[in-house]
Design a protein around this motif. Structure first.
Motif, PDB file in Angstrom:
ATOM      1  N   UNK A   1       1.511  10.437   5.377  1.00 22.60           N
ATOM      2  CA  UNK A   1       2.359  11.469   5.955  1.00 22.60           C
ATOM      3  C   UNK A   1       1.539  12.691   6.374  1.00 22.60           C
ATOM      4  N   UNK A   2       0.550  13.084   5.566  1.00 17.76           N
ATOM      5  CA  UNK A   2      -0.310  14.210   5.947  1.00 17.76           C
ATOM      6  C   UNK A   2      -1.086  13.892   7.217  1.00 17.76           C
TER       7      UNK A   2
ATOM      8  N   UNK B   1       0.823  -1.210   0.000  1.00 21.58           N
ATOM      9  CA  UNK B   1       0.000   0.000   0.000  1.00 21.58           C
ATOM     10  C   UNK B   1       0.854   1.256   0.000  1.00 21.58           C
ATOM     11  N   UNK B   2       1.963   1.228   0.737  1.00 19.48           N
ATOM     12  CA  UNK B   2       2.810   2.411   0.799  1.00 19.48           C
ATOM     13  C   UNK B   2       3.502   2.684  -0.533  1.00 19.48           C
ATOM     14  N   UNK B   3       3.612   1.675  -1.386  1.00 12.75           N
ATOM     15  CA  UNK B   3       4.227   1.875  -2.700  1.00 12.75           C
ATOM     16  C   UNK B   3       3.228   2.436  -3.710  1.00 12.75           C
ATOM     17  N   UNK B   4       1.947   2.439  -3.363  1.00 10.60           N
ATOM     18  CA  UNK B   4       0.927   2.955  -4.268  1.00 10.60           C
ATOM     19  C   UNK B   4       1.017   4.476  -4.327  1.00 10.60           C
TER      20      UNK B   4
ATOM     21  N   UNK C   1      -0.638   7.077  -1.528  1.00  7.62           N
ATOM     22  CA  UNK C   1      -0.887   6.482  -0.220  1.00  7.62           C
ATOM     23  C   UNK C   1       0.127   6.993   0.791  1.00  7.62           C
ATOM     24  N   UNK C   2       1.395   7.025   0.391  1.00  6.39           N
ATOM     25  CA  UNK C   2       2.441   7.498   1.303  1.00  6.39           C
ATOM     26  C   UNK C   2       2.210   8.964   1.658  1.00  6.39           C
ATOM     27  N   UNK C   3       1.874   9.779   0.662  1.00  7.38           N
ATOM     28  CA  UNK C   3       1.625  11.197   0.924  1.00  7.38           C
ATOM     29  C   UNK C   3       0.439  11.372   1.871  1.00  7.38           C
ATOM     30  N   UNK C   4      -0.615  10.601   1.676  1.00  5.09           N
ATOM     31  CA  UNK C   4      -1.788  10.686   2.543  1.00  5.09           C
ATOM     32  C   UNK C   4      -1.431  10.268   3.963  1.00  5.09           C
TER      33      UNK C   4
END
Length: 90
Positions: A62-63, A51-54, A57-60
């Motif tokens: 982190x926010x 999921x984090x590679x999608x 997803x990572x930006x969300x």
């Protein structure tokens, strides 16, 4: 349905006492459960990594983390401010 394996039949030169068979079966059961838990944990880790590679997803994540940190910092700041300035001080 799980059925426990039967204890091994004593063989010539088999040195374990009778009570040890039950202990061996319990250890085997615990090891199987640990292996199952490890497999579930690995699957969860793999899903998280996927999921984090999608994209996005990572930006969300982190926010969301940044927002939670900011809220916690404001709460801590408010607590520190109220502790330094007691309401009933002369």
């Amino acid at each position: 349905m799980y059925t426990a394996p039967s204890p091994p039949a004593p063989a010539p030169g088999y040195l374990l006492p009778e009570g040890a068979h039950a202990l061996l079966l319990e250890v085997n059961d615990v090891m199987q459960r640990l292996a199952a838990l490890a497999a579930i944990e690995q699957a969860n880790h793999d899903l998280t990594a996927h999921l984090l590679c999608q994209p996005g997803v990572l930006a969300q994540c982190l926010r969301s983390l940044s927002t939670r940190i900011n809220v916690a910092l404001r709460e801590c700041s408010g607590l520190a401010h109220s502790a330094c300035n007691p309401q009933g001080a002369p």
